[in-house]
Design a protein around this motif. Structure first.
Motif: not given
Length: 201
Positions: A117-127
């Motif tokens: 499981n992964r959780k975190g803030f991701v750059e919007k382009e990568q999201a």
């Protein structure tokens, strides 16, 4: 502040049939040993990568994804070798969450993991790329500045966080038990080699 792992390796081999654990790390002369507090010998660690996913499974350390812990954070082993014990003691209060696990125990627990499981803030382009193509983010953060540039994400990924540690431990096992080819390894010594670990922040 980041968190690092310290891993030492012990094996039961000499004398044959003994239950005594021997330190089987690779030790080197310390070129800084002339300075106060510096040891004469240091360990070339079998594994020293900062991988919070591995930490989460081993000992519930930095478990941002809430992965199921293997419960190997069971304290420093009372039967540890004197060299392992001395190295752990050298870290003093900076060392935390000690534990240990044989290669057999590691393999058994790893079999139960199909996803991390992964959780975190991701750059919007990568999201956006992840939603459109399934390409996983390269980096993610637990806390950020400029939140307008990031998006909170939760996803699952392949459990490859164990690979480097297992590979290194398998290689050390073959070296210690004189197994010259991987194909000749029947796993019978998996319970006779173990890691002893702790963390520092």
């Amino acid at each position: 502040m980041g968190c690092d792992i310290h891993v030492m390796v012990e094996a039961r081999r000499f004398p044959c049939g003994s239950n005594e654990w021997f330190n089987v790390d690779n030790w080197r002369h310390n070129p800084f040993s002339s300075y106060e507090g510096e040891p004469r010998m240091t360990v070339k660690a079998i594994y020293n990568i900062r991988d919070y996913e591995l930490f989460s499974f081993l000992a519930d350390v930095r478990n941002y994804g809430h992965n199921p812990s293997f419960g190997f954070d069971r304290g420093f082993p009372k039967d540890a070798n004197e060299h392992t014990t001395a190295e752990y003691a050298r870290w003093g209060q900076d060392a935390h969450t000690p534990g240990y696990a044989t290669l057999a125990e590691l393999k058994e627990k790893i079999k139960t993991v199909s996803k991390v499981n992964r959780k975190g803030f991701v750059e919007k382009e990568q999201a956006i790329r992840f939603r459109e193509t399934g390409a996983e983010p390269d980096t993610w953060y637990q806390g950020i500045g400029m939140p307008e540039l990031y998006e909170w994400m939760e996803w699952q990924a392949e459990p490859n966080c164990f690979d480097l540690l297992l590979e290194a431990l398998e290689e050390r096992k073959r070296d210690i038990f004189w197994i010259f080819r991987p194909e000749d390894d029947d796993g019978s010594n998996d319970a006779n080699i173990r890691i002893v670990f702790w963390f520092d922040n």
